[in-house]
Design a protein around this motif. Structure first.
Motif, PDB file in Angstrom:
ATOM      1  N   UNK A 197       0.769  -1.204  -0.006  1.00 30.26           N
ATOM      2  CA  UNK A 197      -0.165  -0.165  -0.154  1.00 30.26           C
ATOM      3  C   UNK A 197       0.885   1.315  -0.089  1.00 30.26           C
ATOM      4  N   UNK A 198       2.246   1.138   0.255  1.00 28.82           N
ATOM      5  CA  UNK A 198       2.988   2.255   0.452  1.00 28.82           C
ATOM      6  C   UNK A 198       3.708   2.801  -0.955  1.00 28.82           C
ATOM      7  N   UNK A 199       3.439   3.843  -1.544  1.00 29.48           N
ATOM      8  CA  UNK A 199       4.026   4.281  -2.566  1.00 29.48           C
ATOM      9  C   UNK A 199       4.890   5.437  -2.465  1.00 29.48           C
ATOM     10  N   UNK A 200       6.098   5.485  -3.318  1.00 26.34           N
ATOM     11  CA  UNK A 200       7.209   6.337  -3.002  1.00 26.34           C
ATOM     12  C   UNK A 200       7.160   7.194  -4.378  1.00 26.34           C
ATOM     13  N   UNK A 201       7.231   8.678  -4.218  1.00 26.13           N
ATOM     14  CA  UNK A 201       7.028   9.389  -5.370  1.00 26.13           C
ATOM     15  C   UNK A 201       8.461  10.277  -5.090  1.00 26.13           C
ATOM     16  N   UNK A 202       9.097  10.125  -6.200  1.00 23.74           N
ATOM     17  CA  UNK A 202      10.481  10.850  -6.378  1.00 23.74           C
ATOM     18  C   UNK A 202      10.162  12.153  -7.453  1.00 23.74           C
ATOM     19  N   UNK A 230       6.382   8.107  -9.767  1.00 18.82           N
ATOM     20  CA  UNK A 230       6.394   6.961  -9.018  1.00 18.82           C
ATOM     21  C   UNK A 230       7.782   6.161  -9.120  1.00 18.82           C
ATOM     22  N   UNK A 231       8.253   5.719  -7.886  1.00 18.17           N
ATOM     23  CA  UNK A 231       9.550   5.100  -7.879  1.00 18.17           C
ATOM     24  C   UNK A 231       9.264   3.585  -8.685  1.00 18.17           C
ATOM     25  N   UNK A 232      10.312   3.478  -9.523  1.00 20.30           N
ATOM     26  CA  UNK A 232      10.177   2.199 -10.436  1.00 20.30           C
ATOM     27  C   UNK A 232      10.423   1.070  -9.714  1.00 20.30           C
ATOM     28  N   UNK A 233      11.386   1.140  -8.934  1.00 21.57           N
ATOM     29  CA  UNK A 233      12.265  -0.278  -8.106  1.00 21.57           C
ATOM     30  C   UNK A 233      11.090  -0.591  -7.080  1.00 21.57           C
ATOM     31  N   UNK A 234      11.727  -1.607  -6.449  1.00 18.84           N
ATOM     32  CA  UNK A 234      10.834  -2.062  -5.381  1.00 18.84           C
ATOM     33  C   UNK A 234      10.519  -1.192  -4.020  1.00 18.84           C
ATOM     34  N   UNK A 291       8.939  -1.938   3.087  1.00 17.35           N
ATOM     35  CA  UNK A 291       8.587  -1.441   4.570  1.00 17.35           C
ATOM     36  C   UNK A 291       8.858  -2.532   5.334  1.00 17.35           C
ATOM     37  N   UNK A 292      10.082  -2.035   6.196  1.00 16.94           N
ATOM     38  CA  UNK A 292      10.477  -3.008   7.376  1.00 16.94           C
ATOM     39  C   UNK A 292      10.719  -2.328   8.542  1.00 16.94           C
ATOM     40  N   UNK A 293      10.161  -2.724   9.835  1.00 15.06           N
ATOM     41  CA  UNK A 293      10.186  -2.317  11.246  1.00 15.06           C
ATOM     42  C   UNK A 293       9.635  -0.790  11.075  1.00 15.06           C
ATOM     43  N   UNK A 294       8.781  -0.464  10.224  1.00 13.61           N
ATOM     44  CA  UNK A 294       8.104   0.961  10.230  1.00 13.61           C
ATOM     45  C   UNK A 294       9.055   1.883   9.487  1.00 13.61           C
ATOM     46  N   UNK A 295       9.973   1.428   8.731  1.00 15.67           N
ATOM     47  CA  UNK A 295      10.684   2.356   7.827  1.00 15.67           C
ATOM     48  C   UNK A 295      10.667   1.835   6.264  1.00 15.67           C
ATOM     49  N   UNK A 296      10.404   2.809   5.506  1.00 15.62           N
ATOM     50  CA  UNK A 296      10.174   2.699   4.222  1.00 15.62           C
ATOM     51  C   UNK A 296      11.562   2.810   3.319  1.00 15.62           C
ATOM     52  N   UNK A 297      11.911   1.659   2.407  1.00  8.52           N
ATOM     53  CA  UNK A 297      13.057   1.749   1.723  1.00  8.52           C
ATOM     54  C   UNK A 297      12.955   1.934   0.164  1.00  8.52           C
ATOM     55  N   UNK A 298      13.850   2.375  -0.573  1.00  7.40           N
ATOM     56  CA  UNK A 298      13.814   2.249  -2.056  1.00  7.40           C
ATOM     57  C   UNK A 298      15.034   2.022  -2.320  1.00  7.40           C
ATOM     58  N   UNK A 299      15.193   1.618  -3.765  1.00  2.47           N
ATOM     59  CA  UNK A 299      16.404   0.995  -4.399  1.00  2.47           C
ATOM     60  C   UNK A 299      17.322   2.036  -4.763  1.00  2.47           C
ATOM     61  N   UNK A 300      18.622   1.778  -4.780  1.00  2.00           N
ATOM     62  CA  UNK A 300      19.462   2.918  -5.258  1.00  2.00           C
ATOM     63  C   UNK A 300      19.136   3.225  -6.560  1.00  2.00           C
ATOM     64  N   UNK A 301      18.850   2.424  -7.676  1.00  2.00           N
ATOM     65  CA  UNK A 301      18.359   3.091  -9.005  1.00  2.00           C
ATOM     66  C   UNK A 301      17.369   4.171  -8.936  1.00  2.00           C
ATOM     67  N   UNK A 302      16.307   4.069  -7.985  1.00  2.00           N
ATOM     68  CA  UNK A 302      15.502   5.304  -7.929  1.00  2.00           C
ATOM     69  C   UNK A 302      16.206   6.713  -7.661  1.00  2.00           C
ATOM     70  N   UNK A 336      17.908  -6.342  -0.213  1.00  2.00           N
ATOM     71  CA  UNK A 336      16.908  -7.194  -0.225  1.00  2.00           C
ATOM     72  C   UNK A 336      16.607  -7.883  -1.603  1.00  2.00           C
ATOM     73  N   UNK A 337      16.805  -9.082  -1.542  1.00  2.00           N
ATOM     74  CA  UNK A 337      16.686  -9.880  -2.911  1.00  2.00           C
ATOM     75  C   UNK A 337      17.351  -9.246  -3.981  1.00  2.00           C
ATOM     76  N   UNK A 338      18.935  -9.167  -3.734  1.00  7.96           N
ATOM     77  CA  UNK A 338      19.805  -8.767  -4.558  1.00  7.96           C
ATOM     78  C   UNK A 338      19.717  -7.298  -4.853  1.00  7.96           C
ATOM     79  N   UNK A 339      19.138  -6.484  -4.205  1.00  7.92           N
ATOM     80  CA  UNK A 339      18.946  -5.294  -4.544  1.00  7.92           C
ATOM     81  C   UNK A 339      19.355  -4.254  -3.139  1.00  7.92           C
ATOM     82  N   UNK A 340      20.170  -3.099  -3.443  1.00  9.06           N
ATOM     83  CA  UNK A 340      20.523  -2.351  -2.513  1.00  9.06           C
ATOM     84  C   UNK A 340      19.525  -1.275  -2.097  1.00  9.06           C
ATOM     85  N   UNK A 341      18.866  -1.306  -0.893  1.00  8.00           N
ATOM     86  CA  UNK A 341      17.861  -0.552  -0.262  1.00  8.00           C
ATOM     87  C   UNK A 341      18.247   0.503   0.595  1.00  8.00           C
TER      88      UNK A 341
END
Length: 192
Positions: A41-46, A50-54, A57-68, A122-127
């Motif tokens: 349900x969480x969407x990140x806008x840069x 909309x962020x293209x990578x995965x 949300x872990x322990x209340x923190x939202x992560x995005x990929x380096x690519x984004x 996470x799944x071979x992606x740097x978050x």
């Protein structure tokens, strides 16, 4: 004539095992589905996109990929598998960040800094946590709780304007000059 099981004790034993397994798994089911629902349900806008990578949300923190994070400017990213470090260089001032997976200790232009949360793999992606990304790249961070959206906005480094569209873009404007044959205007009525 009715068919009966040849081994009623074995059937009862299987049913007891199934019931015990269900009782052990049942308390875990809501927490797993809640976490999945939150992540989905969480969407990140840069900068309005909309962020293209995965998004994780872990322990209340939202992560995005380096690519984004490339949307923040002219940055290059390098990962060192041996040291598990991410080196980010570029930007207007040629900054250099060195982050280590799983560690809050980092460097900014050779100076030690402490991150609010550690980057992870996470799944071979740097978050990278969105708050850390906002701090490192000088972006504005906003949380829209009603829409479950994270909004990251950074002014463009070349001209000081934001990349965030304030309204839907307009169709292209025709260049000035004649666009075809001109039509004369009708004469205006004389004034009395």
């Amino acid at each position: 004539m009715s068919m009966r099981s040849k081994n009623p004790a074995g059937k009862v034993k299987k049913m007891l095992l199934a019931a015990t397994a269900a009782l052990l798994i049942a308390p875990l089911a809501p927490s797993i589905s809640e976490k999945s629902a939150l992540a989905a349900a969480t969407t990140v806008y840069i900068n309005g996109r909309v962020a293209q990578g995965e998004v994780l949300v872990r322990n209340g923190l939202t992560y995005l990929t380096l690519t984004d994070l490339k949307a923040f400017g002219d940055y290059s990213f390098r990962y060192n598998k041996t040291w598990r470090t991410i080196t980010i260089t570029g930007g207007e001032n040629g900054e250099r960040f060195v982050l280590t997976l799983g560690s809050r200790d980092a460097k900014r232009n050779g100076q030690n800094i402490t991150l609010e949360a550690a980057p992870l793999s996470y799944e071979n992606k740097t978050m990278v946590p969105v708050r850390v990304a906002a701090d490192l790249f000088g972006a504005e961070l906003e949380w829209d709780q009603n829409g479950s959206r994270v909004l990251l906005t950074k002014e463009a480094e070349s001209n000081g304007t934001t990349n965030t569209p304030s309204r839907p873009s307009r169709p292209p404007v025709s260049p000035p000059g004649p666009s075809g044959p001109s039509v004369p205007k009708p004469p205006s009525a004389p004034s009395i």
